[in-house]
Scaffold this motif. Structure first.
Motif, PDB file in Angstrom:
ATOM      1  N   GLN A  21       0.846  -1.195   0.000  1.00 41.06           N
ATOM      2  CA  GLN A  21       0.000   0.000   0.000  1.00 41.06           C
ATOM      3  C   GLN A  21       0.886   1.251   0.000  1.00 41.06           C
ATOM      4  O   GLN A  21       1.807   1.385   0.793  1.00 41.06           O
ATOM      5  CB  GLN A  21      -0.884  -0.023   1.236  1.00 41.06           C
ATOM      6  CG  GLN A  21      -1.967   1.017   1.278  1.00 41.06           C
ATOM      7  CD  GLN A  21      -2.794   0.857   2.543  1.00 41.06           C
ATOM      8  OE1 GLN A  21      -2.410   1.320   3.617  1.00 41.06           O
ATOM      9  NE2 GLN A  21      -3.927   0.168   2.423  1.00 41.06           N
ATOM     10  N   LYS A  23       0.578   5.481   0.020  1.00 39.31           N
ATOM     11  CA  LYS A  23      -0.361   6.572   0.265  1.00 39.31           C
ATOM     12  C   LYS A  23       0.243   7.956   0.050  1.00 39.31           C
ATOM     13  O   LYS A  23      -0.470   8.871  -0.349  1.00 39.31           O
ATOM     14  CB  LYS A  23      -0.899   6.484   1.702  1.00 39.31           C
ATOM     15  CG  LYS A  23      -1.821   5.301   1.945  1.00 39.31           C
ATOM     16  CD  LYS A  23      -2.444   5.377   3.325  1.00 39.31           C
ATOM     17  CE  LYS A  23      -3.511   4.312   3.512  1.00 39.31           C
ATOM     18  NZ  LYS A  23      -4.178   4.415   4.841  1.00 39.31           N
ATOM     19  N   TRP A  24       1.518   8.124   0.304  1.00 41.40           N
ATOM     20  CA  TRP A  24       2.102   9.460   0.315  1.00 41.40           C
ATOM     21  C   TRP A  24       2.803   9.794  -1.002  1.00 41.40           C
ATOM     22  O   TRP A  24       3.159   8.912  -1.776  1.00 41.40           O
ATOM     23  CB  TRP A  24       3.073   9.589   1.483  1.00 41.40           C
ATOM     24  CG  TRP A  24       2.408   9.425   2.813  1.00 41.40           C
ATOM     25  CD1 TRP A  24       2.306   8.269   3.546  1.00 41.40           C
ATOM     26  CD2 TRP A  24       1.712  10.424   3.575  1.00 41.40           C
ATOM     27  NE1 TRP A  24       1.620   8.499   4.714  1.00 41.40           N
ATOM     28  CE2 TRP A  24       1.238   9.817   4.761  1.00 41.40           C
ATOM     29  CE3 TRP A  24       1.457  11.779   3.378  1.00 41.40           C
ATOM     30  CZ2 TRP A  24       0.528  10.515   5.734  1.00 41.40           C
ATOM     31  CZ3 TRP A  24       0.746  12.480   4.346  1.00 41.40           C
ATOM     32  CH2 TRP A  24       0.296  11.853   5.507  1.00 41.40           C
ATOM     33  N   VAL A  52      -5.959   8.932  -8.783  1.00 44.65           N
ATOM     34  CA  VAL A  52      -4.575   8.783  -8.343  1.00 44.65           C
ATOM     35  C   VAL A  52      -3.736   8.671  -9.616  1.00 44.65           C
ATOM     36  O   VAL A  52      -4.103   7.971 -10.557  1.00 44.65           O
ATOM     37  CB  VAL A  52      -4.404   7.527  -7.481  1.00 44.65           C
ATOM     38  CG1 VAL A  52      -2.939   7.291  -7.150  1.00 44.65           C
ATOM     39  CG2 VAL A  52      -5.239   7.633  -6.213  1.00 44.65           C
ATOM     40  N   GLN A  91       3.714   7.376  -6.999  1.00 47.92           N
ATOM     41  CA  GLN A  91       2.479   8.165  -6.934  1.00 47.92           C
ATOM     42  C   GLN A  91       2.871   9.641  -6.874  1.00 47.92           C
ATOM     43  O   GLN A  91       3.627  10.054  -6.005  1.00 47.92           O
ATOM     44  CB  GLN A  91       1.679   7.781  -5.690  1.00 47.92           C
ATOM     45  CG  GLN A  91       0.427   8.610  -5.485  1.00 47.92           C
ATOM     46  CD  GLN A  91      -0.448   8.055  -4.365  1.00 47.92           C
ATOM     47  OE1 GLN A  91      -0.683   6.852  -4.302  1.00 47.92           O
ATOM     48  NE2 GLN A  91      -0.925   8.921  -3.490  1.00 47.92           N
ATOM     49  N   LEU A  95      -1.996  11.865  -0.557  1.00 49.79           N
ATOM     50  CA  LEU A  95      -2.869  10.982   0.195  1.00 49.79           C
ATOM     51  C   LEU A  95      -4.317  11.439   0.246  1.00 49.79           C
ATOM     52  O   LEU A  95      -5.233  10.631   0.069  1.00 49.79           O
ATOM     53  CB  LEU A  95      -2.331  10.837   1.617  1.00 49.79           C
ATOM     54  CG  LEU A  95      -3.263  10.185   2.654  1.00 49.79           C
ATOM     55  CD1 LEU A  95      -3.582   8.756   2.262  1.00 49.79           C
ATOM     56  CD2 LEU A  95      -2.643  10.245   4.039  1.00 49.79           C
ATOM     57  N   TYR A  99      -5.072   6.841  -2.865  1.00 48.68           N
ATOM     58  CA  TYR A  99      -3.865   6.033  -2.737  1.00 48.68           C
ATOM     59  C   TYR A  99      -4.059   4.743  -3.533  1.00 48.68           C
ATOM     60  O   TYR A  99      -5.137   4.452  -4.053  1.00 48.68           O
ATOM     61  CB  TYR A  99      -3.555   5.743  -1.272  1.00 48.68           C
ATOM     62  CG  TYR A  99      -4.588   4.911  -0.550  1.00 48.68           C
ATOM     63  CD1 TYR A  99      -4.454   3.521  -0.453  1.00 48.68           C
ATOM     64  CD2 TYR A  99      -5.712   5.495   0.031  1.00 48.68           C
ATOM     65  CE1 TYR A  99      -5.403   2.751   0.201  1.00 48.68           C
ATOM     66  CE2 TYR A  99      -6.659   4.736   0.692  1.00 48.68           C
ATOM     67  CZ  TYR A  99      -6.498   3.364   0.780  1.00 48.68           C
ATOM     68  OH  TYR A  99      -7.442   2.601   1.418  1.00 48.68           O
TER      69      TYR A  99
END
Length: 319
Positions: A21, A23-24, A52, A91, A95, A99
């Motif tokens: 995972q 997210k940031w 995203v 990414q 967030l 994500y």
């Protein structure tokens, strides 16, 4: 064979069951590769502000961007090179807009490890660190994730030029005491405030922790001394907690670039926490702006130069 074990994960990253995972901003994975294609099975969770977005770099050059679709989908990336490539997939949105989770990877070629840099910098900030608005001019009225790209903001650019791993914990509109609030409101907005949502489980040991916070707090403090004092107290508490977590890092507090009303407060926090301080030049109409009156790419390039000179000087002094 599970090819995910051959990837190098770029933090912050969490393993959830058999998935990874991310997210940031700038989190993702990298690997060395030779072959014609890779297929990624990815689950994306995003908001109404848009998808995203992933950026794919090949040998440090942007190869393509992918808008992820909500839910679990397969994405195939084809390559024309027939030689070993260094591939990085990260990414570039933040967030609060969504994500992704990497579930599987398939390929016709061969994947091998590409190690991340041994040194890292932890960047903590708001929209200025996330690259908010850098991909649009001042005309749009409503934000869309296509306007954001963390790789054009100073934290990522400094890290690339110094060949260190960027760990970017950035959340637009966030702060220490309050998130951004309009002039019509008079109470702080501490929902998901950054010191509370910071990923304290980060396992890396950064050589620097560089923080740029306060720009959004200023929408609440408004020059009122009691509010500024509270901002300082909470900022000191946050840094003390970070110093316990990262005892070997140099701490640098930055401010300016977008506004200066809390400049003296941030300087006081730096003194109280034995941190370094750096004032950015504030962007002006002459410099130009991007979406939502944010400093544009030119301002981020200038901030990058300022920071690199500062970091190099202090690294040399500590030798």
């Amino acid at each position: 064979m599970n090819l995910l074990s051959k990837l190098t994960f770029l933090p912050p990253c969490n393993q959830v069951n058999h998935s990874y995972q991310f997210k940031w901003s700038a989190s993702g994975f990298q690997f060395a590769f030779i072959g014609e294609y890779i297929t990624l099975q990815i689950t994306s969770h995003h908001t109404l502000y848009g998808p995203v977005i992933l950026a794919i770099f090949v040998d440090d050059e942007l190869f393509q961007k992918i808008d992820l679709k909500e839910g679990s989908h397969a994405y195939t990336i084809t390559f024309s090179k027939r030689e070993i490539m260094h591939v990085k997939i990260i990414q570039i949105t933040e967030l609060q807009y969504g994500y992704f989770e990497l579930e599987d990877l398939q390929t016709d070629g061969e994947i091998s490890k590409w190690d991340k840099p041994s040194n890292s910098i932890l960047w903590i900030g708001d929209s200025l660190s996330a690259g908010y608005g850098l991909e649009a001019d001042t005309t749009p009225l409503v934000f869309n994730t296509h306007y954001e790209d963390c790789t054009h903001a100073y934290p990522y650019m400094v890290s690339q030029l110094l060949n260190v791993l960027p760990i970017i914990v950035a959340y637009s509109g966030n702060g220490i005491l309050s998130r951004w609030i309009p002039e019509t409101e008079d109470k702080p907005n501490d929902e998901d405030i950054l010191p509370s949502i910071f990923p304290y489980n980060i396992s890396e040991n950064p050589s620097w922790v560089i923080i740029n916070l306060g720009t959004n707090d200023a929408s609440f403090t408004r020059g009122i001394s009691t509010r500024e004092q509270r901002f300082q107290e909470l900022y000191i508490n946050f840094i003390q907690k970070l110093k316990i977590k990262f005892p070997n890092a140099k701490f640098l507090l930055c401010y300016g670039l977008m506004e200066e009303s809390l400049l003296s407060s941030v300087q006081k926090v730096a003194v109280e926490t034995s941190s370094l301080f750096l004032r950015f030049d504030t962007a002006t109409e002459k410099d130009g702006f991007c979406f939502a009156s944010h400093p544009n790419k030119t301002s981020h390039i200038n901030a990058t130069r300022t920071l690199i000179n500062f970091i190099r000087t202090h690294n040399e002094e500590s030798l």
